[in-house]
Design an enzyme around this catalytic site. Sequence first.
Site, PDB file in Angstrom:
ATOM      1  N   HIS A   1       0.772  -0.817   0.282  1.00  0.00           N
ATOM      2  CA  HIS A   1       0.133   0.086   0.125  1.00  0.00           C
ATOM      3  C   HIS A   1       0.674   1.310   0.152  1.00  0.00           C
ATOM      4  O   HIS A   1       1.179   1.387   1.071  1.00  0.00           O
ATOM      5  CB  HIS A   1      -0.951  -0.113   1.447  1.00  0.00           C
ATOM      6  CG  HIS A   1      -1.804   1.112   1.425  1.00  0.00           C
ATOM      7  ND1 HIS A   1      -1.569   1.927   1.815  1.00  0.00           N
ATOM      8  CD2 HIS A   1      -3.187   1.285   0.711  1.00  0.00           C
ATOM      9  CE1 HIS A   1      -2.952   2.789   2.041  1.00  0.00           C
ATOM     10  NE2 HIS A   1      -2.973   2.769   1.215  1.00  0.00           N
TER      11      HIS A   1
ATOM     12  N   HIS B   1      -0.580  10.458  -2.480  1.00  0.00           N
ATOM     13  CA  HIS B   1      -2.140   9.685  -2.172  1.00  0.00           C
ATOM     14  C   HIS B   1      -3.605  11.531  -2.414  1.00  0.00           C
ATOM     15  O   HIS B   1      -4.310  11.393  -2.995  1.00  0.00           O
ATOM     16  CB  HIS B   1      -1.969   9.083  -0.594  1.00  0.00           C
ATOM     17  CG  HIS B   1      -3.174   9.092  -0.985  1.00  0.00           C
ATOM     18  ND1 HIS B   1      -4.797  10.183  -0.121  1.00  0.00           N
ATOM     19  CD2 HIS B   1      -4.363   7.844  -1.029  1.00  0.00           C
ATOM     20  CE1 HIS B   1      -5.585   9.632   1.115  1.00  0.00           C
ATOM     21  NE2 HIS B   1      -5.507   8.540  -0.526  1.00  0.00           N
TER      22      HIS B   1
END
Length: 309
Positions: free
Chosen positions: A48, A90
């Site tokens: 991740h 992100h």
Amino acid sequence: MKTNLKKFGFCMMSAAFILQATSMGASAANGNHSNSSIYEKKIVNVAHRGASGYAPEHTIPAYQMGEQMKGDYIEIDLQMTKDGRLVAMHDEKVDRTTNGTGLVKDLTLAEIKKLDAGTWFNEKYPQLAKEGYEGLKVPTLEEVFKKFGKQANYYIETKSPDVYPGMEEELLQVLEEYKMVDSKGRTKNVLIQSFSKESLMKVHELNPKLPLVQLFSYKTQATISDEELESIKEYAVGVGPNFSKVDGQYVEMVRNHDLQFHPYTVNERADMKKALEWGATGLFTNYPDVFNEVLSEYKHKDNGNKVTK
């Protein structure tokens, strides 16, 4: 006797033809994902934002560490700069993970490249700090492909696509340029995910052979209907909800529709075990090394009976 054998042979050929036609029809309905991919063969370990439990997220060292820890996929969240370049980040703002401020869409790539994307990590996690993290740069999608090549697997998310007109076209162009898709538009090492159904549908229209995953963010206990799953199956190969809001019944429904189930973000051993017991076909974790340990224990415990080979 010969007549009966001929009739039997004709029936067998007819049955085979019908079976093949049915199979081809099912493949077409699910986007012609005919090429074999890693997610179809095993439970996948998605690093991740890279191994972001150990290194600054979405930086080359984080991706490298994810590979070293035997993560199956490098996850890349995409934002787009003012001059139309795809970068790994992100947030829509650069504030949290760099020493800069402002929206990615308002900054050129040259301006983004002046930012320090690693020192914040050393300051926030002094126990994991490394001198080499200071001054790290935000990588472009092209730079990630150049670094890791076609031997790596990529799980790419179109972040906030409504903010970035043309993001999908640019992504597909870069995939083609770096030969992540073949001449027929197929890929063996890329999955594309998004919370935006519209973005996924756009990708699907541009290239129906790319495997897609529909993300969900549930605020309360997750529920999903057979109708929703059948609709998703028309353009995607799987779903990715936040793990904290799902249960075993949700996973069972997803798997009953032959969709992959890749929840996020699963960092605790107990939750990793629970996900496997429920039938997850992969998961996102900041700690790919830990999940590999849990996966190994799970395979040993159940003698491989529950694990897709």
